[in-house]
Design a protein around this motif. Structure first.
Motif, mmCIF file in Angstrom:
data_model
loop_
_atom_site.group_PDB
_atom_site.id
_atom_site.type_symbol
_atom_site.label_atom_id
_atom_site.label_comp_id
_atom_site.label_asym_id
_atom_site.label_seq_id
_atom_site.Cartn_x
_atom_site.Cartn_y
_atom_site.Cartn_z
ATOM 1 N N GLY A 11 -4.648 -3.610 8.678
ATOM 2 C CA GLY A 11 -6.005 -3.109 8.895
ATOM 3 C C GLY A 11 -6.176 -1.701 8.363
ATOM 4 N N ALA A 12 -7.181 -1.518 7.484
ATOM 5 C CA ALA A 12 -7.469 -0.179 6.944
ATOM 6 C C ALA A 12 -8.745 0.361 7.573
ATOM 7 N N GLY A 13 -8.836 0.226 8.898
ATOM 8 C CA GLY A 13 -9.927 0.873 9.634
ATOM 9 C C GLY A 13 -9.504 2.289 9.974
ATOM 10 N N TYR A 14 -10.145 2.854 10.969
ATOM 11 C CA TYR A 14 -9.848 4.253 11.327
ATOM 12 C C TYR A 14 -8.377 4.429 11.714
ATOM 13 N N GLY A 15 -7.883 3.525 12.579
ATOM 14 C CA GLY A 15 -6.509 3.653 13.073
ATOM 15 C C GLY A 15 -5.491 3.391 11.983
ATOM 16 N N GLY A 16 -5.625 2.264 11.288
ATOM 17 C CA GLY A 16 -4.656 1.877 10.264
ATOM 18 C C GLY A 16 -4.669 2.835 9.081
ATOM 19 N N LEU A 17 -5.866 3.223 8.649
ATOM 20 C CA LEU A 17 -5.956 4.102 7.477
ATOM 21 C C LEU A 17 -5.355 5.476 7.767
ATOM 22 N N LEU A 18 -5.690 6.011 8.942
ATOM 23 C CA LEU A 18 -5.159 7.345 9.251
ATOM 24 C C LEU A 18 -3.638 7.325 9.422
ATOM 25 N N THR A 19 -3.102 6.209 9.958
ATOM 26 C CA THR A 19 -1.636 6.085 10.043
ATOM 27 C C THR A 19 -1.058 6.128 8.632
ATOM 28 N N THR A 20 -1.677 5.362 7.732
ATOM 29 C CA THR A 20 -1.179 5.273 6.350
ATOM 30 C C THR A 20 -1.269 6.633 5.649
ATOM 31 N N LEU A 21 -2.406 7.305 5.825
ATOM 32 C CA LEU A 21 -2.580 8.584 5.121
ATOM 33 C C LEU A 21 -1.585 9.643 5.630
ATOM 34 N N GLN A 22 -1.309 9.600 6.921
ATOM 35 C CA GLN A 22 -0.316 10.540 7.475
ATOM 36 C C GLN A 22 1.064 10.256 6.888
ATOM 37 N N LEU A 23 1.423 8.961 6.828
ATOM 38 C CA LEU A 23 2.730 8.585 6.276
ATOM 39 C C LEU A 23 2.825 9.004 4.816
ATOM 40 N N GLN A 24 1.726 8.768 4.114
ATOM 41 C CA GLN A 24 1.653 9.114 2.686
ATOM 42 C C GLN A 24 1.870 10.624 2.497
ATOM 43 N N LYS A 25 1.321 11.391 3.435
ATOM 44 C CA LYS A 25 1.440 12.848 3.340
ATOM 45 C C LYS A 25 2.844 13.316 3.728
ATOM 46 N N LYS A 26 3.399 12.701 4.774
ATOM 47 C CA LYS A 26 4.650 13.237 5.351
ATOM 48 C C LYS A 26 5.918 12.769 4.635
ATOM 49 N N LEU A 27 5.916 11.541 4.106
ATOM 50 C CA LEU A 27 7.160 10.990 3.563
ATOM 51 C C LEU A 27 7.216 11.077 2.038
ATOM 52 N N ASN A 28 8.428 11.207 1.526
ATOM 53 C CA ASN A 28 8.612 11.107 0.079
ATOM 54 C C ASN A 28 8.611 9.631 -0.314
ATOM 55 N N TYR A 29 8.396 9.348 -1.581
ATOM 56 C CA TYR A 29 8.177 7.957 -1.981
ATOM 57 C C TYR A 29 9.344 7.017 -1.702
ATOM 58 N N ASN A 30 10.595 7.570 -1.632
ATOM 59 C CA ASN A 30 11.753 6.685 -1.447
ATOM 60 C C ASN A 30 12.249 6.623 -0.003
ATOM 61 N N GLU A 31 11.515 7.247 0.918
ATOM 62 C CA GLU A 31 12.009 7.283 2.309
ATOM 63 C C GLU A 31 11.653 6.027 3.091
ATOM 64 N N ALA A 32 10.560 5.362 2.729
ATOM 65 C CA ALA A 32 10.159 4.140 3.432
ATOM 66 C C ALA A 32 9.346 3.284 2.478
ATOM 67 N N GLU A 33 9.361 1.986 2.767
ATOM 68 C CA GLU A 33 8.520 1.064 1.989
ATOM 69 C C GLU A 33 7.256 0.838 2.821
ATOM 70 N N ILE A 34 6.161 1.455 2.399
ATOM 71 C CA ILE A 34 4.935 1.396 3.217
ATOM 72 C C ILE A 34 3.981 0.369 2.614
ATOM 73 N N THR A 35 3.561 -0.595 3.426
ATOM 74 C CA THR A 35 2.605 -1.609 2.944
ATOM 75 C C THR A 35 1.389 -1.617 3.862
ATOM 76 N N LEU A 36 0.218 -1.564 3.258
ATOM 77 C CA LEU A 36 -1.043 -1.641 4.020
ATOM 78 C C LEU A 36 -1.743 -2.938 3.630
ATOM 79 N N VAL A 37 -2.078 -3.753 4.633
ATOM 80 C CA VAL A 37 -2.801 -5.012 4.371
ATOM 81 C C VAL A 37 -4.213 -4.871 4.918
ATOM 82 N N ASN A 38 -5.198 -5.217 4.110
ATOM 83 C CA ASN A 38 -6.589 -5.188 4.607
ATOM 84 C C ASN A 38 -7.380 -6.303 3.914
ATOM 85 N N LYS A 39 -8.358 -6.831 4.650
ATOM 86 C CA LYS A 39 -9.190 -7.925 4.136
ATOM 87 C C LYS A 39 -9.869 -7.565 2.825
ATOM 88 N N HIS A 40 -10.274 -6.299 2.732
ATOM 89 C CA HIS A 40 -11.044 -5.861 1.558
ATOM 90 C C HIS A 40 -10.316 -4.706 0.877
#
Ligand code: FAD
Ligand code: NAD
Length: 396
Positions: free
Chosen positions: A10-39
């Motif tokens: 979900g890329a709503g308020y909760g899911g998107l903000l979690t993703t953006l924080q992870l994107q900001k805090k982690l380097n690209y090789n520290e975790a495999e981050i996947t976001l799934v959203n209907k649209h």
């Protein structure tokens, strides 16, 4: 564990903000981050009452995910989640694809609460997504055009809004604003149009400040909204609604805005829920599942008096920010922080240039509340997409 897999649904308020924080805090090789959203876009749910009434284009409430996600750090999957299998640590999408995770974030939002009232699922509209509000807007216009061909059918010009909570009130404010334009466009006498806002509780906006409630009702009544308070809707049919008083209102347009429950995928996955929401712990974890986190309208948290916090974007954003930082900490072997909500107040629109709000003990009325709401929208847009998005989207 190798590189940990973090899966966000979900890329709503909760899911998107979690993703953006992870994107900001982690380097690209520290975790495999996947976001799934209907649209492939995020929608600003808090604006959806406007395109629903037709006072703003639906596109205005859409934000392309392409523009805000860093592809080097986040793998975006456009897909619809069908089921979560917590025991296997997997998620199945409607296309049959199965995604596995080490950490799961559930941010799938809400769905309308119908309380088992007969006919609502089949015959009522609800303000819940871009596609849903496009449908409401076009249906309203269609009703005006149909009436011009069948002038006896005043039920085409009768609009019922179920629930005078914030969603119902905000939608009525917009519909009231749209009415003169629709009447001009379709050559309809405004006297023939009826908009009913029907509320079960003894007051509109139950639990809110009485002076602000009165102000809101006065503004909406001046726009032609007729309130029926203390009058539960008992049934919805293809021809309108039946009220607990026995009165029937004939209408081809019933917009159900009488509350929400968590996305049913969560309950089906076997998590313990209340009204579809998981009672999460202070780290936003689902009970019994150390690696499953729930944010936004799917999560249930309580205040110190043991009362549940209402499902709001304000809390979903804060949860997402805390969780994103916590997941980054977990990946690095650091300690997570407890989630503590900081309520900044409530601001609601009543149509163009009008609003109500309560910030601390301060009550806000009219254009002041409307301006504060715009400022709060601007802060959110800036948070997710920087100055560029804020300037592109904000309406002055
Ligand atoms: P959402 O923002 O609803 O996002 C859920 C996401 O999950 C969406 O992107 C959706 O497409 C996606 N999704 C859903 N199901 C699936 C699936 N099966 N597979 C893949 N993706 C899926 N709150 C406030 O604090 N202030 C306000 O002013 C305010 N105004 C509002 C006005 C209106 C008209 C409405 C309806 C609500 C308003 N709210 C407001 C409440 C607020 O919008 C919600 O609390 C908030 O949207 C919850 O955020 P969320 O992240 O849980 O879910
Ligand atoms: P809500 O639960 O806040 O309000 C629903 C209303 O419908 C209640 O007043 C309830 O008494 C009424 N109702 C229930 N059953 C009924 C029936 N059978 N007949 C007639 N009325 C009935 O739901 P909402 O307004 O959709 O809001 C959902 C969440 O989103 C809330 O947490 C709300 O605070 C939040 N929200 C916030 C804003 C804002 O801050 N501006 C705007 C919209 C929504």
């Amino acid at each position: 564990m190798g590189t940990p897999k973090i899966l966000i649904l979900g890329a709503g308020y909760g899911g998107l903000l979690t993703t953006l924080q992870l994107q900001k805090k982690l380097n690209y090789n520290e975790a495999e981050i996947t976001l799934v959203n209907k649209h492939n876009y995020h929608y600003i749910t808090t604006w959806l009452h406007e395109p629903a009434a037709g006072t703003a284009p639906a596109d205005h409430a859409r934000v392309s995910l392409d523009g805000i996600l860093n592809k080097d750090k986040v793998n975006f999957v456009k897909g619809t989640v069908q089921a979560i299998q917590p025991e296997e640590q997997t998620v199945t999408l409607e296309n049959g694809e199965v995604l596995s995770y080490d950490y799961l974030v559930v941010g799938l939002g809400s769905e309308p609460e119908t309380f088992g009232i007969e006919g609502l699922k089949e015959h009522a509209f609800s303000i819940r997504s871009i596609n849903a509000v496009r449908n409401i807007r076009e249906h309203i216009e269609y009703m005006f055009s149909k009436f011009k061909n069948e002038p006896d059918r005043t039920d085409y010009l009768t609009f019922v809004v179920g629930g005078a909570g914030f969603t119902g009130i905000e939608f009525c404010g917009e519909l009231g604003d749209r009415l003169p334009e629709l009447c001009r466009e379709f050559d309809v006498d405004p006297e023939l149009v009826k908009i009913y806002c029907i509320e079960a509780a003894p007051t509109a906006l139950p639990g809110f400040d009485p002076e602000l409630i009165q102000y809101a009702m006065d503004v909406l009544e001046r726009k032609g909204i007729e309130f029926k308070i203390g009058t539960p809707i008992k049934q919805c049919t293809p021809d309108g609604v039946l009220l607990a008083t026995g009165e029937e209102i004939k209408s081809k347009t019933v917009v159900w805005a009488a509350g929400v429950r968590g996305n049913n995928i969560v309950e089906k996955a076997g998590f313990e829920v209340m009204r579809g929401r998981v009672k999460v712990d202070e780290y936003l974890r689902a009970p019994g599942h150390e690696n499953v986190f729930v944010v936004g309208d799917c999560a249930l948290i309580f205040n110190e008096e043991g009362r549940p916090y209402p499902p709001t974007a304000q809390i979903a954003v804060q949860e997402g920010e805390t969780l994103g930082a916590n997941l980054a900490a977990l990946v690095r072997g650091d300690l997570p922080q407890k989630f503590i909500p900081h309520l900044q107040g409530t601001l609601a629109s009543l149509g163009k240039g009008e609003g109500i709000g309560q910030v601390g003990s301060k009550k806000l009325f009219g254009s002041t509340a409307a301006m504060m709401k715009k400022a709060s929208d601007l802060r959110y847009l800036y948070k997710i997409g920087g100055v560029g998005l804020a300037l592109k989207k904000v309406k002055l």
